[in-house]
Write an enzyme that holds these catalytic residues in place. Structure first.
Site, PDB file in Angstrom:
ATOM      1  N   GLU A  58      30.151  21.847   8.907  1.00 55.16           N
ATOM      2  CA  GLU A  58      30.256  22.847   7.849  1.00 55.16           C
ATOM      3  C   GLU A  58      30.041  22.206   6.479  1.00 55.16           C
ATOM      4  O   GLU A  58      29.335  22.757   5.629  1.00 55.16           O
ATOM      5  CB  GLU A  58      31.630  23.522   7.911  1.00 55.16           C
ATOM      6  CG  GLU A  58      31.829  24.606   6.872  1.00 55.16           C
ATOM      7  CD  GLU A  58      33.224  25.190   6.903  1.00 55.16           C
ATOM      8  OE1 GLU A  58      33.531  26.030   6.028  1.00 55.16           O
ATOM      9  OE2 GLU A  58      34.023  24.820   7.798  1.00 55.16           O
TER      10      GLU A  58
ATOM     11  N   GLY B 214      39.106  29.685   2.637  1.00 51.30           N
ATOM     12  CA  GLY B 214      40.430  30.223   2.862  1.00 51.30           C
ATOM     13  C   GLY B 214      41.313  29.288   3.661  1.00 51.30           C
ATOM     14  O   GLY B 214      42.528  29.244   3.466  1.00 51.30           O
TER      15      GLY B 214
ATOM     16  N   LEU C 212      35.655  25.212  -1.424  1.00 49.56           N
ATOM     17  CA  LEU C 212      37.026  25.611  -1.127  1.00 49.56           C
ATOM     18  C   LEU C 212      37.031  26.975  -0.449  1.00 49.56           C
ATOM     19  O   LEU C 212      36.675  27.987  -1.048  1.00 49.56           O
ATOM     20  CB  LEU C 212      37.834  25.673  -2.423  1.00 49.56           C
ATOM     21  CG  LEU C 212      39.320  25.986  -2.311  1.00 49.56           C
ATOM     22  CD1 LEU C 212      40.039  24.933  -1.474  1.00 49.56           C
ATOM     23  CD2 LEU C 212      39.952  26.078  -3.699  1.00 49.56           C
TER      24      LEU C 212
ATOM     25  N   ARG D 190      30.876  37.411   8.096  1.00 52.05           N
ATOM     26  CA  ARG D 190      29.809  37.731   7.146  1.00 52.05           C
ATOM     27  C   ARG D 190      28.447  37.467   7.764  1.00 52.05           C
ATOM     28  O   ARG D 190      28.328  36.643   8.661  1.00 52.05           O
ATOM     29  CB  ARG D 190      29.973  36.883   5.873  1.00 52.05           C
ATOM     30  CG  ARG D 190      31.268  37.119   5.141  1.00 52.05           C
ATOM     31  CD  ARG D 190      31.615  36.009   4.170  1.00 52.05           C
ATOM     32  NE  ARG D 190      32.121  34.818   4.825  1.00 52.05           N
ATOM     33  CZ  ARG D 190      33.403  34.629   5.126  1.00 52.05           C
ATOM     34  NH1 ARG D 190      34.282  35.572   4.874  1.00 52.05           N
ATOM     35  NH2 ARG D 190      33.795  33.523   5.708  1.00 52.05           N
TER      36      ARG D 190
ATOM     37  N   ASP E 177      28.503  34.132   9.700  1.00 54.67           N
ATOM     38  CA  ASP E 177      29.582  33.204   9.371  1.00 54.67           C
ATOM     39  C   ASP E 177      30.900  33.818   9.811  1.00 54.67           C
ATOM     40  O   ASP E 177      31.368  34.800   9.227  1.00 54.67           O
ATOM     41  CB  ASP E 177      29.564  32.944   7.857  1.00 54.67           C
ATOM     42  CG  ASP E 177      30.827  32.247   7.365  1.00 54.67           C
ATOM     43  OD1 ASP E 177      31.574  31.707   8.191  1.00 54.67           O
ATOM     44  OD2 ASP E 177      31.052  32.237   6.133  1.00 54.67           O
ATOM     45  N   CYS E 178      31.507  33.266  10.858  1.00 50.62           N
ATOM     46  CA  CYS E 178      32.798  33.759  11.351  1.00 50.62           C
ATOM     47  C   CYS E 178      33.899  32.938  10.692  1.00 50.62           C
ATOM     48  O   CYS E 178      34.295  31.880  11.193  1.00 50.62           O
ATOM     49  CB  CYS E 178      32.870  33.635  12.870  1.00 50.62           C
ATOM     50  SG  CYS E 178      31.524  34.461  13.731  1.00 50.62           S
TER      51      CYS E 178
ATOM     52  N   GLY F 105      27.000  16.217  -5.561  1.00 46.87           N
ATOM     53  CA  GLY F 105      28.176  16.273  -4.721  1.00 46.87           C
ATOM     54  C   GLY F 105      28.650  17.706  -4.547  1.00 46.87           C
ATOM     55  O   GLY F 105      28.378  18.574  -5.385  1.00 46.87           O
TER      56      GLY F 105
ATOM     57  N   VAL G  12      18.694  34.632  10.775  1.00 47.64           N
ATOM     58  CA  VAL G  12      19.933  35.391  10.569  1.00 47.64           C
ATOM     59  C   VAL G  12      21.095  34.464  10.898  1.00 47.64           C
ATOM     60  O   VAL G  12      21.108  33.827  11.952  1.00 47.64           O
ATOM     61  CB  VAL G  12      19.976  36.641  11.468  1.00 47.64           C
ATOM     62  CG1 VAL G  12      21.299  37.385  11.287  1.00 47.64           C
ATOM     63  CG2 VAL G  12      18.804  37.562  11.171  1.00 47.64           C
ATOM     64  N   VAL G  13      22.066  34.381   9.976  1.00 47.94           N
ATOM     65  CA  VAL G  13      23.238  33.530  10.188  1.00 47.94           C
ATOM     66  C   VAL G  13      24.491  34.377  10.001  1.00 47.94           C
ATOM     67  O   VAL G  13      24.650  35.037   8.968  1.00 47.94           O
ATOM     68  CB  VAL G  13      23.269  32.333   9.214  1.00 47.94           C
ATOM     69  CG1 VAL G  13      24.481  31.453   9.510  1.00 47.94           C
ATOM     70  CG2 VAL G  13      21.995  31.524   9.311  1.00 47.94           C
TER      71      VAL G  13
END
Length: 565
Positions: free
Chosen positions: A201, A232, A230, A70, A63-64, A226, A60-61
């Site tokens: 990241e 926020g 992008l 999420r 994402d803050c 590659g 389980v991950v």
């Protein structure tokens, strides 16, 4: 001949019975021991692997991010004959595109459930962190079988939103996160709740992309892809290079049995939202300070429709210090100068120049004089850093880049071909904005839509063309269901599938508790079975042996009384 005593004739029979019982107990104990050993062997991984069985596990991950929080749940399979040189197989990623939930937001459409706003807005607000995080963990628990919760790791990883906070503020938020996570049964460690560096990241995103598209799951080395990601708040650029350089952006990584030399860069403040904020600051520096009819200062934006009016908090607008603000308007406090009205003044050509200025980080005073000449230079951490790198030299061996996240969202809106060139992007962007600006009856929702994409399209194209100089590369938009969280689950969760010699921590012993507990249960059951066998005196099969039949019982022998002398 003196008759034989009956008690003497009974002794061989009683000895046989005692030996029979001892043999029965011994065989029972031996059977229990054998069954116990078989149970332990069956529960172990080598047996499963040897006989072609497979096992799965979950990660389980969370994402803050800067715009929201999420969660993703990944289910993996380790195939038979697995070795440390191989990678596990991803068999499910939850939520999938068919998942319906009230927590799903429009900005999170692929393999994620989201709450808003980002956790960086909850510094010192424990209840806010709990409200944002707890529903996501509860949702994840629904996808992981209950009996697997305790051996399923959960990683809570924060990106640019918390990365830009002061370290003490970020620490408070992480502590509030840990307080929520420890209330649930998932396996966690304090080191699994952290703020990612920009390079981490970027690297996780690159791993996710190449794993998802099968580059790593091949017996031979294939050219890697590659990554342009992008978000926020930040922009990630990752590519494999031919030789390792002495710089903080370069790293060495081993995926499976192959080693890779990687350039991984994260540009803070170059995400879609922060780039737009930067354009408002640029405009405030170049426009005359004027007060609108609402008593608040106005900034007009060329990427917004003429009927767009919105209250906007702009830190850094007008470039006024506290003393300047007092001398200019003694009745207006500095925080009031930060609150402006953003109004639309649509002009496609000026919008393009402004977006290009934001992409190459031009200063606020000279952005309107920026020419079409490409700068094509970028530093590792930010475009205005002291260590300047030419990306065209770094990425010359990469034939193809995949543009994800914000890039993919814009591509979807424009209904482009995944291999659309920049000329097509410019054309579709102008068409979209012209149509939006002409619709004067726009609702607030469609106003925000136009405000978002009429800037995002030229900004995205300018990043590729002017900042990154990748016009000679093949740019593919998508796939849309790839997130850096997949790379984090694969890399950080490696102890679940790597051999114990390469395990990152001793957490593997926690995972084996399931095997130990099942073995103890088996032992208790077998002891209970032995007890039943012993109490019921069930005869076990014995080797055939002929026993001479015993004749009728002899009468008791009464010794004659002695005659008195």
């Amino acid at each position: 001949m003196e008759p034989r005593s009956p008690s003497k004739s009974r002794l061989p029979i009683m000895g046989f019975i005692y030996k029979h019982r001892a043999l029965k107990i011994g065989l029972t104990l031996l059977i229990i021991l054998l069954l116990l050993l078989v149970g332990v062997y069956v529960s172990s991984k080598p047996w499963k692997t040897r006989f072609g069985l497979k096992r799965s596990y979950f990660t389980v991950v969370v994402d803050c991010g800067s715009t929201g929080t999420r969660v993703s749940v990944y289910e993996w399979m380790i195939k038979s004959g697995f070795s440390d040189r191989e990678l596990p197989i991803l068999i499910n990623a939850y939520p999938d595109n068919s998942t319906n939930s009230h927590s799903r937001k429009g900005s999170c459409q692929y393999h994620c459930i989201q709450t808003e706003p980002g956790l960086d807005k909850f510094v010192g607000n424990s209840s806010g962190v709990r409200t944002a995080l707890k529903p996501l963990i509860l949702w994840a628990e629904q996808w992981v079988p209950f009996e697997r919760h305790r051996d399923t790791p959960i990683y809570v990883l924060a990106t640019a939103g918390l990365r830009r906070l002061p370290s003490e503020d970020a620490r408070w938020v992480l502590e509030d996160i840990e307080a929520v996570v420890k209330e649930h049964a998932f396996m966690y460690r304090k080191s699994w709740i952290r703020v990612l560096s920009g390079k981490e990241e970027a690297y996780y995103g690159w791993v996710a992309l190449n794993y998802k598209l099968g580059i790593f799951n091949n017996s031979t080395r294939l050219p890697t892809l590659g990554l342009l990601d992008l978000g926020g708040s930040s922009l990630q650029v990752v590519a494999e290079i031919d030789e390792l350089k002495e710089d903080e952006c370069f790293l060495r990584s081993k995926i499976g049995s192959l080693e890779h030399l990687i350039f991984a860069s994260s540009w803070s403040a170059f995400g879609l939202n922060e780039a737009f904020d930067r354009t408002v600051v640029m405009l405030s520096h170049s426009q005359a300070l004027r007060q609108g009819s609402w008593g608040t200062f106005e900034v007009s934006h060329p990427c917004l429709s003429s009927n767009f009016v919105q209250n906007y908090t702009c830190k850094g607008c007008f470039g006024l210090s506290p003393s300047d603000s007092e001398s200019l308007h003694s009745q207006v406090q500095r925080n009031e100068l930060n609150s402006i009205f953003l109004v639309g003044e649509p002009n496609w050509e000026r919008c393009k120049v402004l977006a290009r200025a934001a992409a190459v980080n031009s200063s606020g005073s000279d952005w309107s004089l920026l020419t079409d000449g490409s700068k094509c230079e970028a530093s590792c951490a930010s475009l205005n850093g002291s260590n300047v790198l030419n990306l065209t030299m770094i990425t010359q061996s990469i034939p193809r880049f995949h543009a994800l996240s914000g890039f993919f969202a814009v591509y979807t809106t424009l209904n482009l071909n995944p291999r659309a060139n920049l000329t097509k992007i410019w054309e579709k962007g102008q068409e979209l904005c012209s149509r939006s600006w002409a619709d004067l009856s726009s609702t607030s929702k469609s106003q925000n839509y136009a405000a978002q994409y009429c800037f995002h399209v030229p900004y995205m194209a300018s990043l590729i063309e002017d900042a990154l100089c990748l016009t000679d590369k093949e740019i593919i938009f998508g796939p849309g269901d790839v997130s850096w969280t997949l790379g984090a689950a694969l890399v950080d969760g490696g102890f679940l599938w790597l051999g114990s010699s390469r395990a990152q921590t001793n957490i593997l012993t926690l995972k084996n508790m399931g095997v130990i507990s099942s073995t103890v249960f088996l032992f208790i059951f077998l002891v209970f079975l032995f007890f039943l066998v012993y109490r019921s005196q069930v005869k076990l099969p014995m080797p055939s042996k002929k026993v001479v039949a015993v004749g009728p019982s002899l009468p008791s022998y009464i010794f004659p009384k002695r005659c008195p002398n």
